[in-house]
Design an enzyme around this catalytic site. Structure first.
Site, mmCIF file in Angstrom:
data_model
loop_
_atom_site.group_PDB
_atom_site.id
_atom_site.type_symbol
_atom_site.label_atom_id
_atom_site.label_comp_id
_atom_site.label_asym_id
_atom_site.label_seq_id
_atom_site.Cartn_x
_atom_site.Cartn_y
_atom_site.Cartn_z
ATOM 1 N N ASP A 120 -45.289 -92.358 50.462
ATOM 2 C CA ASP A 120 -46.823 -92.890 49.532
ATOM 3 C C ASP A 120 -46.632 -94.273 49.418
ATOM 4 O O ASP A 120 -45.928 -94.953 49.972
ATOM 5 C CB ASP A 120 -46.899 -92.314 48.303
ATOM 6 C CG ASP A 120 -48.001 -92.490 47.566
ATOM 7 O OD1 ASP A 120 -48.999 -91.854 48.135
ATOM 8 O OD2 ASP A 120 -48.092 -92.923 46.326
ATOM 9 N N TRP A 121 -46.511 -95.007 48.152
ATOM 10 C CA TRP A 121 -45.578 -96.146 48.006
ATOM 11 C C TRP A 121 -44.271 -96.118 47.827
ATOM 12 O O TRP A 121 -44.701 -98.053 48.278
ATOM 13 C CB TRP A 121 -46.588 -96.745 46.385
ATOM 14 C CG TRP A 121 -48.189 -97.361 46.147
ATOM 15 C CD1 TRP A 121 -49.472 -96.550 45.737
ATOM 16 C CD2 TRP A 121 -48.550 -98.703 46.349
ATOM 17 N NE1 TRP A 121 -49.714 -97.474 45.991
ATOM 18 C CE2 TRP A 121 -49.583 -98.766 46.474
ATOM 19 C CE3 TRP A 121 -47.726 -99.039 46.752
ATOM 20 C CZ2 TRP A 121 -50.214 -99.768 46.428
ATOM 21 C CZ3 TRP A 121 -48.596 -100.760 47.433
ATOM 22 C CH2 TRP A 121 -49.606 -101.172 47.351
ATOM 23 N N TRP A 161 -59.686 -90.319 46.140
ATOM 24 C CA TRP A 161 -59.051 -91.055 45.409
ATOM 25 C C TRP A 161 -58.467 -91.985 44.373
ATOM 26 O O TRP A 161 -58.338 -91.480 43.247
ATOM 27 C CB TRP A 161 -57.549 -90.675 46.194
ATOM 28 C CG TRP A 161 -56.161 -91.063 45.679
ATOM 29 C CD1 TRP A 161 -55.720 -92.164 45.438
ATOM 30 C CD2 TRP A 161 -56.100 -90.302 43.878
ATOM 31 N NE1 TRP A 161 -54.378 -92.097 44.168
ATOM 32 C CE2 TRP A 161 -54.558 -90.730 43.666
ATOM 33 C CE3 TRP A 161 -56.249 -89.276 43.609
ATOM 34 C CZ2 TRP A 161 -53.829 -90.579 43.074
ATOM 35 C CZ3 TRP A 161 -55.201 -88.917 42.406
ATOM 36 C CH2 TRP A 161 -54.015 -89.155 42.016
ATOM 37 N N ASP A 247 -52.082 -82.835 53.797
ATOM 38 C CA ASP A 247 -52.172 -83.827 52.657
ATOM 39 C C ASP A 247 -53.426 -84.396 53.515
ATOM 40 O O ASP A 247 -53.474 -85.050 54.890
ATOM 41 C CB ASP A 247 -51.498 -85.086 53.425
ATOM 42 C CG ASP A 247 -51.032 -86.151 52.482
ATOM 43 O OD1 ASP A 247 -52.163 -86.423 51.899
ATOM 44 O OD2 ASP A 247 -50.478 -87.020 52.608
ATOM 45 N N HIS A 276 -48.962 -83.838 50.447
ATOM 46 C CA HIS A 276 -48.132 -84.792 50.081
ATOM 47 C C HIS A 276 -46.933 -85.634 49.645
ATOM 48 O O HIS A 276 -46.503 -86.084 50.393
ATOM 49 C CB HIS A 276 -49.574 -85.456 49.850
ATOM 50 C CG HIS A 276 -49.572 -87.123 48.856
ATOM 51 N ND1 HIS A 276 -49.702 -88.532 49.788
ATOM 52 C CD2 HIS A 276 -49.029 -88.119 48.211
ATOM 53 C CE1 HIS A 276 -49.451 -89.422 49.486
ATOM 54 N NE2 HIS A 276 -48.917 -89.307 48.918
#
Length: 293
Positions: A120-121, A161, A247, A276
């Site tokens: 993710d980030w 999202w 995901d 995810h």
């Protein structure tokens, strides 16, 4: 100095599976960053970076596997997350603010022989760092993430999202985690909510979807474009990719595109049951990563 909130320590007292000693680094901006530092310093250093809306709790299943094999694990909480300070003003949170804080931590701890572990980030930020200090990095373990280059259309899943995130500034994090990871106990899901007594603490959580570069001139896009070139041409380390196949946002299509960018990326480990937050299925990922690295 940046005005910030600090989550009371007692909110972290009884979190299941998270019996790790806290460490703190006060950075030049006056903010205190929390990080885990587990294991021996003789092996590799697995630098584990989380995303939204999680924190270092996400890596609790993987850390013991890495340390039992003789390696060191450093897992920071980004500012606005976990036990790190949380600036009050949402505007403080920017791509460069987060990236610079991670670079400062790597330098302060003088990390070397690093396996970068991202999702993710953690990836949008972390994947831009090795090009700045390539001598420190020897490996990459990449899970569901992307590079925010701003010149590739954002997926509809991500746009949905972001819209939902903007409509829910007081995100119900425990419920979100339990929906994404049905095998979590109620106590584990609640642990993800522990850093946030109320919505005033969630500025960092709220901001991330709107920080994804959505145009070539957006903040962070040029840095990410340079990183794309680095991974294509200059990366010489060992890579492993693991994909949570269910995901809907950063799943197989996004990861297959990323695999084509990373020089020498082997066929990925596909986890059919994982979503995810791949680290919540992380025991297998960590075990196979040890064999790879």
């Amino acid at each position: 100095m940046i005005e910030a909130l600090r989550t009371p320590d007692e909110r972290f007292d009884t979190l299941p599976g998270y019996g790790f000693k806290p460490h703190y680094l006060t950075q030049a901006n006056g903010l205190r960053m929390h990080y885990l530092d587990e294991g021996k310093h003789a092996g590799k250093t697995f630098l584990c970076l989380h995303g939204q809306p999680t924190w270092s709790y996400l890596y609790r299943r993987m850390i013991p596997i890495f340390t039992a094999a003789g390696h060191r694990v450093v897992a920071p909480d980004l500012f606005g997350f976990g036990k790190s300070d949380k600036p009050r003003e949402d505007s403080v949170y920017s791509f460069d603010f987060h990236r610079d804080s991670l670079i400062a931590l790597i330098r302060a701890l003088d990390l070397h022989n690093v396996v970068l572990v991202v999702q993710d980030w953690g990836g949008l930020l972390g994947l831009t760092i090795p090009m700045k200090m390539p001598e420190r990095f020897t490996g990459l373990l990449v899970m569901n993430t992307a590079l925010g280059t701003g010149d590739v259309p954002l997926t509809q899943g991500f746009l949905d999202w972001r819209a939902w995130n903007n409509k829910n500034p007081d995100m119900a994090i425990a419920k979100l985690m339990q929906r994404s990871c049905p095998h979590l106990s109620a106590e584990e899901a609640a642990a993800y909510e522990a850093p946030y007594p109320d919505k005033d603490y969630k500025g960092g959580v709220r901001r991330f979807p709107n920080l994804v570069p959505d145009a070539p001139d957006a903040p962070g896009a040029a840095t990410s474009q340079r990183a794309r070139d680095f991974w294509k041409k200059d990366w010489t380390g060992t890579t492993m990719m693991a994909i949570g196949m269910t995901d809907p946002v950063l799943g197989p299509p996004v990861m297959q595109a990323l695999a084509k960018i990373i020089k020498g990326c082997p066929p990925p480990l596909e986890l059919p049951e994982a979503g995810h937050f791949v680290q919540e299925w992380g025991e297998r990922v960590a075990t196979e990563a040890l064999a790879r690295f």
